[in-house]
Design a protein around this motif. Structure first.
Motif, mmCIF file in Angstrom:
data_model
loop_
_atom_site.group_PDB
_atom_site.id
_atom_site.type_symbol
_atom_site.label_atom_id
_atom_site.label_comp_id
_atom_site.label_asym_id
_atom_site.label_seq_id
_atom_site.Cartn_x
_atom_site.Cartn_y
_atom_site.Cartn_z
ATOM 1 N N ILE A 16 -5.649 -1.274 26.599
ATOM 2 C CA ILE A 16 -6.610 -1.812 27.140
ATOM 3 C C ILE A 16 -6.348 -1.095 28.154
ATOM 4 N N ASP A 17 -5.926 -1.148 28.977
ATOM 5 C CA ASP A 17 -5.596 -0.807 30.640
ATOM 6 C C ASP A 17 -6.394 0.695 30.701
ATOM 7 N N ALA A 21 -9.905 1.621 32.634
ATOM 8 C CA ALA A 21 -10.128 2.646 33.418
ATOM 9 C C ALA A 21 -11.025 3.399 33.273
ATOM 10 N N GLY A 22 -11.547 3.716 32.245
ATOM 11 C CA GLY A 22 -12.901 4.139 31.988
ATOM 12 C C GLY A 22 -12.251 5.293 31.101
ATOM 13 N N GLU A 23 -11.439 5.587 30.436
ATOM 14 C CA GLU A 23 -10.752 6.186 29.562
ATOM 15 C C GLU A 23 -11.416 6.206 27.856
ATOM 16 N N ARG A 24 -11.624 7.186 26.739
ATOM 17 C CA ARG A 24 -12.339 6.906 25.583
ATOM 18 C C ARG A 24 -10.890 6.850 25.286
ATOM 19 N N VAL A 25 -9.725 5.988 24.505
ATOM 20 C CA VAL A 25 -9.154 6.275 23.225
ATOM 21 C C VAL A 25 -9.836 6.059 21.623
ATOM 22 N N VAL A 26 -8.988 7.280 21.187
ATOM 23 C CA VAL A 26 -9.415 7.396 20.067
ATOM 24 C C VAL A 26 -8.251 6.762 18.575
ATOM 25 N N LEU A 27 -8.596 5.757 18.191
ATOM 26 C CA LEU A 27 -7.635 4.984 17.062
ATOM 27 C C LEU A 27 -7.672 6.348 15.424
ATOM 28 N N THR A 28 -6.898 6.414 15.035
ATOM 29 C CA THR A 28 -5.754 7.151 13.922
ATOM 30 C C THR A 28 -5.538 5.884 13.143
ATOM 31 N N VAL A 29 -5.456 6.683 11.893
ATOM 32 C CA VAL A 29 -4.414 5.977 10.014
ATOM 33 C C VAL A 29 -4.393 7.330 9.976
ATOM 34 N N HIS A 30 -2.499 7.057 9.778
ATOM 35 C CA HIS A 30 -3.099 7.902 9.424
ATOM 36 C C HIS A 30 -2.856 9.408 9.403
ATOM 37 N N GLY A 31 -3.155 9.257 11.017
ATOM 38 C CA GLY A 31 -3.650 10.854 11.017
ATOM 39 C C GLY A 31 -6.133 11.540 11.635
ATOM 40 N N ASP A 36 -13.921 4.678 17.868
ATOM 41 C CA ASP A 36 -13.253 5.058 19.469
ATOM 42 C C ASP A 36 -13.774 3.818 19.924
ATOM 43 N N ILE A 37 -12.325 3.779 20.840
ATOM 44 C CA ILE A 37 -12.453 2.217 21.751
ATOM 45 C C ILE A 37 -13.079 2.825 23.115
ATOM 46 N N VAL A 38 -14.207 2.297 23.462
ATOM 47 C CA VAL A 38 -14.173 2.682 24.454
ATOM 48 C C VAL A 38 -15.105 1.055 25.915
ATOM 49 N N PRO A 39 -15.042 1.631 26.830
ATOM 50 C CA PRO A 39 -15.287 0.950 27.958
ATOM 51 C C PRO A 39 -16.614 0.387 27.349
ATOM 52 N N HIS A 40 -16.822 -1.008 27.719
ATOM 53 C CA HIS A 40 -17.762 -2.224 27.481
ATOM 54 C C HIS A 40 -19.276 -1.519 28.751
#
Length: 80
Positions: A16-17, A21-31, A36-40
């Motif tokens: 969440i932090d 801070a503006g970073e895009r986070v890629v969520l993976t399941v079994h690789g 994508d978790i992105v800033p609103h």
């Protein structure tokens, strides 16, 4: 940043932090990348007529759509 769903449970605050801070986070399941978790984005709920006109300037719809929209709206941007 890329994070597995299992690791996300343990590092939720850190993710969440990072997003705040503006970073895009890629969520993976079994690789496999699944989300994508992105800033609103901050959007205004209302656009003034002048702003809308400038956004639409130079763009055009096909004539059939223009007629249908005019019928639905009862007024076009050119009519004030």
């Amino acid at each position: 940043m890329e994070i597995g769903v299992r690791d996300l449970r343990n590092r939720t605050s850190q993710v969440i932090d990072a997003v705040r801070a503006g970073e895009r986070v890629v969520l993976t399941v079994h690789g496999e990348r699944v989300a994508d978790i992105v800033p609103h984005g901050h959007r205004s709920r209302w656009l003034s007529g002048a702003v809308l006109r400038s956004e639409l300037e130079g763009r055009s719809a096909d004539e059939g759509l223009t007629g249908e929209l005019a019928e639905l709206a009862g007024q076009t941007l050119g009519e004030q």
